[in-house]
Scaffold this active site. Structure first.
Site, mmCIF file in Angstrom:
data_model
loop_
_atom_site.group_PDB
_atom_site.id
_atom_site.type_symbol
_atom_site.label_atom_id
_atom_site.label_comp_id
_atom_site.label_asym_id
_atom_site.label_seq_id
_atom_site.Cartn_x
_atom_site.Cartn_y
_atom_site.Cartn_z
ATOM 1 N N SER B 144 2.087 43.045 6.516
ATOM 2 C CA SER B 144 3.344 42.738 7.213
ATOM 3 C C SER B 144 3.309 41.304 7.716
ATOM 4 C CB SER B 144 3.509 43.697 8.402
ATOM 5 O OG SER B 144 4.545 43.235 9.241
ATOM 6 N N TYR B 157 0.428 46.460 16.912
ATOM 7 C CA TYR B 157 0.718 46.653 15.490
ATOM 8 C C TYR B 157 0.305 45.396 14.712
ATOM 9 C CZ TYR B 157 3.660 47.126 11.253
ATOM 10 O OH TYR B 157 4.126 47.193 9.960
HETATM 11 N N1 LIG Z 1 9.615 48.995 7.755
HETATM 12 C C1 LIG Z 1 9.257 47.741 8.011
HETATM 13 O O1 LIG Z 1 9.984 46.955 8.627
HETATM 14 C C2 LIG Z 1 7.936 47.244 7.540
HETATM 15 C C3 LIG Z 1 7.707 45.873 7.543
HETATM 16 C C4 LIG Z 1 6.481 45.379 7.092
HETATM 17 C C5 LIG Z 1 5.504 46.259 6.690
HETATM 18 N N2 LIG Z 1 5.730 47.590 6.691
HETATM 19 C C6 LIG Z 1 4.652 48.486 6.264
HETATM 20 O O2 LIG Z 1 5.006 49.158 5.090
HETATM 21 C C7 LIG Z 1 4.387 50.441 5.053
HETATM 22 C C8 LIG Z 1 5.433 51.499 4.755
HETATM 23 O O3 LIG Z 1 6.425 51.461 5.752
HETATM 24 P P1 LIG Z 1 7.832 52.198 5.648
HETATM 25 O O4 LIG Z 1 8.833 51.235 6.108
HETATM 26 O O5 LIG Z 1 7.979 52.830 4.329
HETATM 27 O O6 LIG Z 1 7.657 53.265 6.809
HETATM 28 P P2 LIG Z 1 7.661 54.855 6.807
HETATM 29 O O7 LIG Z 1 8.727 55.365 5.935
HETATM 30 O O8 LIG Z 1 7.631 55.219 8.227
HETATM 31 O O9 LIG Z 1 6.269 55.228 6.144
HETATM 32 C C9 LIG Z 1 5.062 55.232 6.824
HETATM 33 C C10 LIG Z 1 4.130 56.201 6.127
HETATM 34 O O10 LIG Z 1 2.874 56.227 6.765
HETATM 35 C C11 LIG Z 1 2.447 57.559 6.804
HETATM 36 N N3 LIG Z 1 1.446 57.800 7.807
HETATM 37 C C12 LIG Z 1 1.484 57.485 9.110
HETATM 38 N N4 LIG Z 1 0.338 57.911 9.698
HETATM 39 C C13 LIG Z 1 -0.424 58.486 8.749
HETATM 40 C C14 LIG Z 1 -1.694 59.093 8.735
HETATM 41 N N5 LIG Z 1 -2.449 59.217 9.828
HETATM 42 N N6 LIG Z 1 -2.172 59.568 7.577
HETATM 43 C C15 LIG Z 1 -1.440 59.482 6.448
HETATM 44 N N7 LIG Z 1 -0.226 58.905 6.399
HETATM 45 C C16 LIG Z 1 0.272 58.414 7.549
HETATM 46 C C17 LIG Z 1 3.693 58.338 7.045
HETATM 47 O O11 LIG Z 1 3.477 59.666 6.722
HETATM 48 P P3 LIG Z 1 4.054 60.905 7.580
HETATM 49 O O12 LIG Z 1 5.275 61.369 6.836
HETATM 50 O O13 LIG Z 1 2.971 61.904 7.555
HETATM 51 O O14 LIG Z 1 4.341 60.392 8.954
HETATM 52 C C18 LIG Z 1 4.625 57.623 6.102
HETATM 53 O O15 LIG Z 1 4.444 58.111 4.793
HETATM 54 C C19 LIG Z 1 3.689 50.591 6.390
HETATM 55 O O16 LIG Z 1 2.332 50.250 6.241
HETATM 56 C C20 LIG Z 1 4.363 49.576 7.265
HETATM 57 O O17 LIG Z 1 3.524 49.127 8.297
HETATM 58 C C21 LIG Z 1 6.942 48.109 7.081
#
Ligand SMILES: NC(=O)c1ccc[n+]([C@@H]2O[C@H](COP(=O)([O-])OP(=O)(O)OC[C@H]3O[C@@H](n4cnc5c(N)ncnc54)[C@H](OP(=O)(O)O)[C@@H]3O)[C@@H](O)[C@H]2O)c1
Ligand SMILES: Cc1cc2nc3c(=O)[nH]c(=O)nc-3n(C[C@H](O)[C@H](O)[C@H](O)COP(=O)(O)OP(=O)(O)OC[C@H]3O[C@@H](n4cnc5c(N)ncnc54)[C@H](O)[C@@H]3O)c2cc1C
Lengths: 459, 251
Positions: B144, B157
């Site tokens: 990120s 974070y």
């Molecule tokens: N959205 C943004 O603005 C943004 C920006 C930059 C980077 N990112 C990064 O991109 C990645 C995906 O984000 P997203 O936007 O797609 O968010 P998201 O839809 O909330 O996805 C996050 C995922 O992480 C999983 N997770 C959380 N804790 C876990 C654990 N202990 N064990 C296994 N899985 C776990 C969640 O699974 P559950 O269904 O079990 O909760 C979910 O599948 C993340 O690493 C995030 O930090 C996001």
């Protein structure tokens, strides 16, 4: 004890690609120098198997094996016997066609089939069942193979002859039936090492197809270079070069060549630089090149004497020319469609022209009868090959669309050039695929022979 | 195997319900991907995600995986790799946490770090070893911009992503020449479940845009990808702002 049996074959991990320099994978590189070393390397290859590699001129992933062994066969490079009377040669599979030309031409013999580069091995020529400009007359390479020795998965060395299922699976079998160790090949007699060449221009695709259909049978060798960047009325404009080995009496009486008519003369320019920036080849630069080249070609000329390299292997003049595509590499798309599918061919050529792919001169050729290999590429009809930089946006999806048209017309793409075909289309393109898979399942139940190509296409 | 354009035939998603990961999976299924493994904490959402991808024609299986249980990673992921080659591992799990709350609750702050950083260290190493064994494949890590320079507003974070990012870069160097490619993806603000209800940052983007940047990065075999691409230049400047100026930036 000889050095051959004394030391183990050279082994190192290395990154491997095909000639197009896309999709690198890492493998254990083994360079056996004897049949025994080859057998040892195959036996010791481990769970991820092994695959033979020649000079790596296949464009895609045919001679790669991620995580397993890649057997560099160029260490097996002996020419064992030449029958100067009968015109056959028995040699190791790692011998290159270049080497065969050096050895055979002074004796008045030529290889039966040569591709657009002579830096391919006999093993690679059989593995891909290559075709040359004489396909309409002579067929593919394996039609001239009288016998070969094949190291199979069980560790046996089998003598394989035409007309048997194992031969037909090995011809064009992309190294997946085993390692070819030696081959006996029937040769083409020649009086000189020069070619007598006729050149003519074709104004557009229809003109080209008409000329090839009407007069190809008069020539042993025939190919057309087609400008796929030309549009409108000039779509498919081309230069045909056709010819045959020049007979002795075609040489001018007092020419130097007369004194040594069979001398094999080659020249190589400096290699292309090792690193070339991305984006050197654009629509504009390539279009300019094609334009100049078309204008330079004579409208019509007959009986011009050319050396073998300039007639057959113009690209071999610049070693490592594949680097000019830069780090992104390139894809060669080669397909064939049968006679009667001219409409499909027109459609595809039209689409490529309309898409404006920065493609150097593409090659169009009329194929003769089909060849014995179950996965041999040629079908009686037409084949077109073109190079395209891999980083062209949307290229993958575009080629997928062409695949559909090719398959829809009962045609196929060439596995030796492929690096991107969708596996679902393979069975439609190669009707003997099921036989091939069945033979492999029986001959090699543990999957000793695997390649990135076989994994990708589930061969 | 990947094709000449870096498109995978098989995909393993770590964090199987991630919106960014699922957008990527959809995109890849439309091209070459046929086999998909969704690794995640078992839930109806995980099953639903699998069902959604199946409807697109892929062969989809789920596998139980918890980033917070690193001792189980070897077994859980080993099972997947034993079934066949994986061309692309997409490390997508992560939690944003709640900065204000977590500053008061160190245990929940540590959970952010353990999920995003140490969980990824373990899952990343297990995946890397398996890929190296295959001699091919890509590991795509969702880092990120927040990790590029930790901000007052989300440094818990941010620091976890900084750790993840540094780890992934080092891993990429370690794997150089092994046939395995590591790509670090640094999205800015992505409109997904993770950011729902938060005020949008400038240059906000979508899961689909991240997916498309990943596809392009695979074709180019890139090592670092910013989404949107303009962030590369923005962050190059932000990185060098003096601390007093940086502290006063909004958000
Ligand atoms: N959205 C943004 O603005 C943004 C920006 C930059 C980077 N990112 C990064 O991109 C990645 C995906 O984000 P997203 O936007 O797609 O968010 P998201 O839809 O909330 O996805 C996050 C995922 O992480 C999983 N997770 C959380 N804790 C876990 C654990 N202990 N064990 C296994 N899985 C776990 C969640 O699974 P559950 O269904 O079990 O909760 C979910 O599948 C993340 O690493 C995030 O930090 C996001
Ligand atoms: C400039 C250029 C022009 C070309 N023109 C033509 C053309 O006109 N017509 C044509 O048909 N092809 C053409 N080709 C393709 C080329 O002829 C084939 O790909 C050929 O197979 C390359 O031989 P190689 O020795 O380099 O084999 P590699 O590329 O190393 O391997 C090709 C295949 O052969 C198998 N193989 C190699 N050695 C053995 C062995 N000892 N035992 C078993 N299997 C083996 C490999 O496993 C692999 O599947 C061209 C290629 C280039 C670069």
């Amino acid at each position: 004890m000889s050095a051959d049996t004394d030391t183990a074959p050279v082994i190192e991990w290395g990154s491997v690609t095909g000639w197009g320099r896309t999709a690198p994978t890492t493998a254990r590189l083994v360079r056996p120098r004897t049949y025994e070393e080859t057998a040892v390397a195959v036996r010791a290859c481990g769970a991820r198997g092994s695959i033979a590699r020649g000079l790596g001129r296949a464009y895609g992933d045919a001679a790669q094996n991620a995580g397993g062994a890649v057997l560099d066969m160029t260490g097996l490079d002996r020419v064992h016997a030449i029958d100067v009377e009968g015109g056959t040669v028995l040699c190791d599979a790692g011998v290159s066609l270049h080497r065969l030309m050096e050895v055979l031409l002074p004796l008045g013999w030529f290889v039966p089939v040569t591709p657009g580069t002579r830096y391919v091995t006999v093993g690679g020529a059989i593995g891909a069942d290559i075709h040359g400009k004489n396909h309409h007359v002579s067929g593919s390479f394996t039609r001239h193979v009288l016998s070969l020795e094949l190291l199979t998965a069980d560790g046996r060395v089998r003598t394989v002859t035409p007309g048997t299922p194992l031969f037909e699976a090995t011809a064009g079998g992309m190294g997946l039936t085993g390692v070819i160790l030696t081959a006996t090949v029937r040769l083409q007699p020649v009086e000189t090492s020069l070619m007598s060449v006729d050149t003519e221009r074709a104004a557009d695709l229809d003109d080209l197809l008409a000329r090839l259909t009407a007069t190809d049978h008069r020539y042993r060798y025939s190919v057309a270079w087609i400008d796929l960047l030309a549009r409108g009325a000039a779509t498919g404009r081309a230069v045909l070069t056709r010819g045959d080995h020049a007979p002795l009496d075609a040489l001018p009486r007092r020419a130097r060549a007369r004194r040594d008519p069979l001398a094999f003369r080659t020249t190589r320019l400096p290699a292309a630089p090792a690193s070339v920036p991305e984006g050197l080849l654009t629509r504009t630069t390539v279009g300019l090149f094609n334009e100049l080249w078309f204008r330079k070609a004579p409208r019509s000329r007959t009986g011009q004497l050319q050396r073998i390299p300039s007639f057959f292997h113009p690209l071999d003049g610049v070693p490592h020319w594949n680097r000019i595509y830069g780090p992104g590499g390139f894809v060669q798309y080669q397909f064939a469609v049968g006679h009667g599918q001219e409409e499909a061919l027109r459609g595809i050529v039209g689409r490529i022209s309309a898409r404006r792919c920065p493609s150097f001169l593409a090659v169009l050729k009329r194929f003769g009868d089909a060849d014995p290999g179950w996965l041999s590429f040629p079908v009686p009809g037409w084949t077109l090959a073109l190079d395209i930089p891999a980083n062209l946006p949307g290229l993958g999806a575009f080629l997928d669309e062409l695949d559909e048209e090719v398959a829809g017309a009962g045609g196929r793409v060439y596995l030796a050039k492929d690096s991107r075909l969708r596996p679902e289309l393979l069975a439609a393109m190669y009707p003997r695929l099921a036989d091939f898979r069945a033979l492999r399942a029986e001959l090699d139940p543990d999957g000793v022979f695997v390649s990135d190509l076989s994994r990708r296409l589930d061969l | 195997m990947k094709d000449a354009f870096g498109l995978p035939q098989s995909l393993l998603v770590l964090g199987g319900t991630s919106e960014i990961a699922l957008a990527t999976a959809r995109r890849l299924i439309a091209r070459r991907t046929r086999t998909v493994w969704l690794a995640g904490r078992p839930s109806p959402a995980l099953d639903e995600a699998a069902e959604g991808l199946r409807a697109l024609g892929a062969d989809v299986r789920t596998v139980a995986f918890d980033a917070l249980a690193p001792e189980s990673h070897e077994a859980a992921l080993g099972k997947v790799f034993a079934e066949g080659d994986i061309d692309l591992v997409l490390l997508a799990f992560g939690i944003l946490g709640d900065q204000a709350h977590d500053e008061q609750d160190p245990v929940s702050a540590v959970r952010v770090a353990q999920t995003n950083y140490t969980g990824a260290v373990s899952a990343g190493l297990v995946s890397a070893a398996a890929l190296q064994n295959q001699g091919h494949g890509s590991l795509v890590v969702l880092s990120s911009v927040a990790g590029e320079r930790a901000r007052r507003a989300n440094f818990i974070y941010g620091s976890s992503k900084a750790g993840l990012d540094a780890f992934a870069q080092g891993l990429g160097d370690a794997l150089y020449g092994t046939g395995v490619h590591v790509m670090v993806v640094r999205p800015g603000f992505v409109r997904s479940r993770m950011t729902a209800g938060l005020a949008e940052a400038p240059l906000a983007t979508t899961p689909e845009a991240v997916a498309s940047a990943i596809e392009l990065g695979l074709r180019r075999r890139s090592e670092t990808v910013w989404v949107p691409g303009a962030l590369r230049a923005v962050m190059a400047a932000v990185r060098h702002l003096p601390r007093p100026v940086f502290r006063r930036l909004p958000g």
